[in-house]
Each structure stands twice: as structure tokens, then as C-alpha cells.
Design a protein around this motif. Sequence first.
Motif, PDB file in Angstrom:
ATOM      1  N   LEU A 127       0.948  -1.315  -0.129  1.00  0.00           N
ATOM      2  CA  LEU A 127       0.133   0.065   0.038  1.00  0.00           C
ATOM      3  C   LEU A 127       0.845   1.100   0.027  1.00  0.00           C
ATOM      4  O   LEU A 127       1.624   1.403   0.947  1.00  0.00           O
ATOM      5  CB  LEU A 127      -0.950   0.088   1.280  1.00  0.00           C
ATOM      6  CG  LEU A 127      -2.019   1.318   1.368  1.00  0.00           C
ATOM      7  CD1 LEU A 127      -2.801   1.362   0.386  1.00  0.00           C
ATOM      8  CD2 LEU A 127      -2.472   1.433   2.715  1.00  0.00           C
ATOM      9  N   HIS A 128       0.661   2.161  -1.033  1.00  0.00           N
ATOM     10  CA  HIS A 128       1.224   3.500  -1.078  1.00  0.00           C
ATOM     11  C   HIS A 128       0.269   4.460  -0.812  1.00  0.00           C
ATOM     12  O   HIS A 128      -0.794   4.475  -1.201  1.00  0.00           O
ATOM     13  CB  HIS A 128       1.693   3.623  -2.503  1.00  0.00           C
ATOM     14  CG  HIS A 128       3.017   2.632  -2.807  1.00  0.00           C
ATOM     15  ND1 HIS A 128       4.436   2.828  -2.935  1.00  0.00           N
ATOM     16  CD2 HIS A 128       3.157   1.195  -3.338  1.00  0.00           C
ATOM     17  CE1 HIS A 128       5.035   1.715  -2.955  1.00  0.00           C
ATOM     18  NE2 HIS A 128       4.310   0.649  -3.160  1.00  0.00           N
ATOM     19  N   ILE A 129       1.073   5.367  -0.106  1.00  0.00           N
ATOM     20  CA  ILE A 129       0.213   6.642   0.392  1.00  0.00           C
ATOM     21  C   ILE A 129       0.888   7.881  -0.052  1.00  0.00           C
ATOM     22  O   ILE A 129       2.196   8.037   0.642  1.00  0.00           O
ATOM     23  CB  ILE A 129      -0.179   6.740   1.700  1.00  0.00           C
ATOM     24  CG1 ILE A 129      -1.215   5.418   2.138  1.00  0.00           C
ATOM     25  CG2 ILE A 129      -1.251   8.025   2.219  1.00  0.00           C
ATOM     26  CD1 ILE A 129      -1.471   5.376   3.476  1.00  0.00           C
ATOM     27  N   ASP A 130       0.376   8.586  -0.917  1.00  0.00           N
ATOM     28  CA  ASP A 130       1.247   9.968  -1.157  1.00  0.00           C
ATOM     29  C   ASP A 130       0.211  11.052  -0.471  1.00  0.00           C
ATOM     30  O   ASP A 130      -0.648  11.445  -0.949  1.00  0.00           O
ATOM     31  CB  ASP A 130       1.188  10.123  -2.671  1.00  0.00           C
ATOM     32  CG  ASP A 130       2.167  11.547  -2.913  1.00  0.00           C
ATOM     33  OD1 ASP A 130       2.768  12.244  -2.106  1.00  0.00           O
ATOM     34  OD2 ASP A 130       2.282  11.859  -4.378  1.00  0.00           O
ATOM     35  N   VAL A 131       1.026  11.782   0.377  1.00  0.00           N
ATOM     36  CA  VAL A 131       0.112  12.811   1.048  1.00  0.00           C
ATOM     37  C   VAL A 131       1.146  14.232   1.323  1.00  0.00           C
ATOM     38  O   VAL A 131       2.178  14.004   1.490  1.00  0.00           O
ATOM     39  CB  VAL A 131      -0.372  12.467   2.340  1.00  0.00           C
ATOM     40  CG1 VAL A 131       0.852  11.895   3.410  1.00  0.00           C
ATOM     41  CG2 VAL A 131      -1.139  13.443   3.171  1.00  0.00           C
ATOM     42  N   GLY A 132       0.564  15.233   0.947  1.00  0.00           N
ATOM     43  CA  GLY A 132       1.346  16.476   0.813  1.00  0.00           C
ATOM     44  C   GLY A 132       0.327  17.783   1.578  1.00  0.00           C
ATOM     45  O   GLY A 132      -0.914  17.725   1.629  1.00  0.00           O
ATOM     46  N   TRP A 152       6.195  11.978   3.262  1.00  0.00           N
ATOM     47  CA  TRP A 152       7.224  10.874   3.332  1.00  0.00           C
ATOM     48  C   TRP A 152       7.379  10.618   1.734  1.00  0.00           C
ATOM     49  O   TRP A 152       6.778  11.121   1.004  1.00  0.00           O
ATOM     50  CB  TRP A 152       6.720   9.692   3.963  1.00  0.00           C
ATOM     51  CG  TRP A 152       5.305   9.315   3.686  1.00  0.00           C
ATOM     52  CD1 TRP A 152       4.943   8.964   2.737  1.00  0.00           C
ATOM     53  CD2 TRP A 152       4.401   9.413   4.810  1.00  0.00           C
ATOM     54  NE1 TRP A 152       3.374   8.894   2.925  1.00  0.00           N
ATOM     55  CE2 TRP A 152       3.108   8.917   4.027  1.00  0.00           C
ATOM     56  CE3 TRP A 152       4.069   9.480   6.140  1.00  0.00           C
ATOM     57  CZ2 TRP A 152       1.750   8.723   4.715  1.00  0.00           C
ATOM     58  CZ3 TRP A 152       3.102   9.480   6.911  1.00  0.00           C
ATOM     59  CH2 TRP A 152       1.761   9.040   6.118  1.00  0.00           C
ATOM     60  N   ASP A 153       8.358   9.602   1.403  1.00  0.00           N
ATOM     61  CA  ASP A 153       8.623   9.128   0.283  1.00  0.00           C
ATOM     62  C   ASP A 153       7.360   8.306  -0.231  1.00  0.00           C
ATOM     63  O   ASP A 153       7.371   7.203   0.104  1.00  0.00           O
ATOM     64  CB  ASP A 153       9.999   8.672   0.213  1.00  0.00           C
ATOM     65  CG  ASP A 153      10.195   8.119  -1.254  1.00  0.00           C
ATOM     66  OD1 ASP A 153       9.330   8.275  -2.423  1.00  0.00           O
ATOM     67  OD2 ASP A 153      11.483   7.643  -1.402  1.00  0.00           O
ATOM     68  N   PRO A 154       6.408   8.593  -1.165  1.00  0.00           N
ATOM     69  CA  PRO A 154       5.336   7.781  -1.461  1.00  0.00           C
ATOM     70  C   PRO A 154       5.910   6.458  -2.331  1.00  0.00           C
ATOM     71  O   PRO A 154       4.972   5.581  -2.367  1.00  0.00           O
ATOM     72  CB  PRO A 154       4.339   8.334  -2.569  1.00  0.00           C
ATOM     73  CG  PRO A 154       5.577   9.795  -3.126  1.00  0.00           C
ATOM     74  CD  PRO A 154       6.538   9.863  -2.140  1.00  0.00           C
ATOM     75  N   ALA A 155       7.202   6.260  -2.832  1.00  0.00           N
ATOM     76  CA  ALA A 155       7.430   5.208  -3.311  1.00  0.00           C
ATOM     77  C   ALA A 155       7.799   3.918  -2.301  1.00  0.00           C
ATOM     78  O   ALA A 155       7.971   2.986  -2.845  1.00  0.00           O
ATOM     79  CB  ALA A 155       8.848   5.302  -4.210  1.00  0.00           C
ATOM     80  N   ILE A 156       7.927   4.328  -1.076  1.00  0.00           N
ATOM     81  CA  ILE A 156       8.088   3.458  -0.211  1.00  0.00           C
ATOM     82  C   ILE A 156       6.705   3.023   0.569  1.00  0.00           C
ATOM     83  O   ILE A 156       6.121   3.829   0.856  1.00  0.00           O
ATOM     84  CB  ILE A 156       9.206   3.846   1.036  1.00  0.00           C
ATOM     85  CG1 ILE A 156      10.559   4.290   0.385  1.00  0.00           C
ATOM     86  CG2 ILE A 156       9.133   2.811   2.154  1.00  0.00           C
ATOM     87  CD1 ILE A 156      11.465   4.803   1.407  1.00  0.00           C
ATOM     88  N   PRO A 157       6.571   1.663   0.489  1.00  0.00           N
ATOM     89  CA  PRO A 157       5.110   1.352   1.163  1.00  0.00           C
ATOM     90  C   PRO A 157       4.943   1.526   2.478  1.00  0.00           C
ATOM     91  O   PRO A 157       5.938   1.624   3.272  1.00  0.00           O
ATOM     92  CB  PRO A 157       5.081  -0.230   0.546  1.00  0.00           C
ATOM     93  CG  PRO A 157       6.205  -0.309  -0.245  1.00  0.00           C
ATOM     94  CD  PRO A 157       7.177   0.487  -0.071  1.00  0.00           C
ATOM     95  N   VAL A 183       4.069  -2.883   9.016  1.00  0.00           N
ATOM     96  CA  VAL A 183       3.821  -1.128   8.915  1.00  0.00           C
ATOM     97  C   VAL A 183       5.002  -0.178   8.891  1.00  0.00           C
ATOM     98  O   VAL A 183       6.157  -0.509   9.931  1.00  0.00           O
ATOM     99  CB  VAL A 183       3.116  -0.609  10.239  1.00  0.00           C
ATOM    100  CG1 VAL A 183       2.660   0.587  10.460  1.00  0.00           C
ATOM    101  CG2 VAL A 183       1.583  -1.611  10.119  1.00  0.00           C
ATOM    102  N   ALA A 184       5.176   0.806   8.178  1.00  0.00           N
ATOM    103  CA  ALA A 184       6.461   1.636   8.104  1.00  0.00           C
ATOM    104  C   ALA A 184       6.619   2.223   9.249  1.00  0.00           C
ATOM    105  O   ALA A 184       5.714   2.837  10.135  1.00  0.00           O
ATOM    106  CB  ALA A 184       6.312   2.508   7.006  1.00  0.00           C
ATOM    107  N   ARG A 185       7.923   2.236   9.970  1.00  0.00           N
ATOM    108  CA  ARG A 185       8.136   2.635  11.325  1.00  0.00           C
ATOM    109  C   ARG A 185       9.378   3.486  10.984  1.00  0.00           C
ATOM    110  O   ARG A 185      10.386   3.259  10.479  1.00  0.00           O
ATOM    111  CB  ARG A 185       8.635   1.674  12.321  1.00  0.00           C
ATOM    112  CG  ARG A 185       7.352   0.917  12.773  1.00  0.00           C
ATOM    113  CD  ARG A 185       7.714  -0.565  13.509  1.00  0.00           C
ATOM    114  NE  ARG A 185       6.498  -1.199  14.163  1.00  0.00           N
ATOM    115  CZ  ARG A 185       5.613  -1.609  13.555  1.00  0.00           C
ATOM    116  NH1 ARG A 185       5.397  -1.915  12.110  1.00  0.00           N
ATOM    117  NH2 ARG A 185       4.588  -2.125  14.400  1.00  0.00           N
ATOM    118  N   GLU A 186       9.281   4.725  11.309  1.00  0.00           N
ATOM    119  CA  GLU A 186      10.125   5.583  11.122  1.00  0.00           C
ATOM    120  C   GLU A 186      11.421   5.539  12.265  1.00  0.00           C
ATOM    121  O   GLU A 186      11.215   4.894  13.098  1.00  0.00           O
ATOM    122  CB  GLU A 186       9.883   7.297  11.507  1.00  0.00           C
ATOM    123  CG  GLU A 186       8.551   7.680  10.665  1.00  0.00           C
ATOM    124  CD  GLU A 186       8.677   7.442   9.415  1.00  0.00           C
ATOM    125  OE1 GLU A 186       9.941   7.828   8.632  1.00  0.00           O
ATOM    126  OE2 GLU A 186       7.617   7.049   8.499  1.00  0.00           O
TER     127      GLU A 186
END
Length: 269
Positions: free
Chosen positions: A33-38, A172-177, A82-85
Motif C-alpha cells: 500500500l502506497h500513500i502520497d500525502v502533502g 514521506w517518500d510515496p515510493a516506499i510502501p 507497517v512503516a516505522r520511522e
Amino acid sequence: MTDRPNNPRVFAEVVSIDVWRTPFANGTGEADLHIDVGFFEGRLGADALAGSPVRFRLSLKRAEIHVYRDQANIIEIPASSVAREALVASKAKTTTTQSKSIKGAVKAALSGQTPKLDLSVEAKGATEITKRIEKDEDLGEMRIAHRKMPDGRGYVFTIQPSTSQRLDGPAWDPAIPRMKLRDTKAMRKRGDPPEVTVQIHCRREDLHIVDATVVDATVWNGGLLSRNKQIAVEQYIKKEVLAMGLPCGDLSDSFATIILGDAVSVEEQ
């Protein structure tokens, strides 16, 4: 949740959201799942929205990205995906400054007939020690944390600025799920798999509103007053949120939740 395409509408100048996923893989039934938010500073009530009773600039001081599973809970989200910063690297440096006062020595020296500095008197002078702690941190533009919804319906990403007063640019970088989705009924013979819904949330206190102008002051009987401007802006925002079919709380409450946009994931090859 609502099945509709990306839908910030009137807040498109303030927030942007795109959501897509890869095809569910054969065997595992998993997809990325990719999310692009700005986030941006938008001008609401401008000429493009003729008839608006108020105009103002709007940006966000904090936001939350909510990722909801489908209502039937067919889609699962593996926790490990889940992406963890990364933790912020922080180094503390302590600087100590020491100085001695020679006022007593100077006074003693000048009291005699010969202006000679008495070093033994200087040694009795007051000593001042100052400590200063500095932190060397590798900070990004935004601080991002995540939490799991208590009812297991999905995940929330909290976004706030690191070095400024408001959110500006991509989170964040939307290319990273952001996470993986698992279709638990991937072997279905017919029908399409369900999708997840992503929403942009904020609180009333997270709105950064500047340059508010009431276009028709007579509507509020002297609407150029500061409080009436605030009421006009709150009414405008609530009307537009409700027009999108999204819930909106009482905006006179600083903790009221506002949903500025939502999107449903779509499959992309």
C-alpha cells in the motif's frame, strides 16, 4: 467508510492525497500500500469558489493519516509491514565555562599607595561556572509516529513539523510502501477484493488560519470584528466538510475533529 475516489475537493490547496496498491500476489495474497500525502498553504474562498462569504489562508500545524480496513475485515494488515520511522539520532554536548571575578583584587590594589595587583586577593574572588547543553539532532522536515487503532480497524500516522510552525510539503517518500495488505479471501472465484480507505484528520486547534476577511460584513452585522471572522471561517469549513459527505464536529471546540479529505486504494500494476 465511503467508496469514492480521492476527494479533498475544496481543501485541495491545503492537502493532497493519493492512495494505490500493487496487485495481490498469488500465493500470499499480499499487496503493497502506497500513500502520497502533502501539505500546503491554501487560499480558501478565492475567485474559484464564487459566492464564498469569507476568504482566508489555511495550513495545518498537525495532521493524522487514518488507514481503515474494509468493514468486513477481509483485508488484514501484517503488523511487521507497517512503516516505522527511524529513531532520531541525538548527541548531547556539554560545555562548561569557568571565570573568576577580580573586582576584589582591583579594589584592594587601588587602596594602597602603589597601584599593584595583589594576586592573592584575586584568588579569593568569586568563581562563576556556566554549563550549556547542546543537542546535535538529525531532524527531518516532519516528525512521524504511528499507532494501532484500539478496535483493530487500522493504523494512524501522526505528522507534525520538526523545525517550523506548520506542515509544508510531502510527509514521506510515496515510493516506499506504508504497509502491506493481505487479502484473506484471495482464492475467491468472482468479485473484486475490498479496498482500504485513507482519511486526513486534524483537530480544530491544528488549523492555522491567517488573513481572514469577511466578504459581506453585513451578513454578520459588523463581521469585521475578530470573533465574527472566526465564526465565519468555522461555518465555512464545516459547510464544505459536510458537503463532501464527511463528519465534522463543533468547530468552536478546539478538540473537534475535522476530516479534510479521503481516498480509497486503487490497484496499479
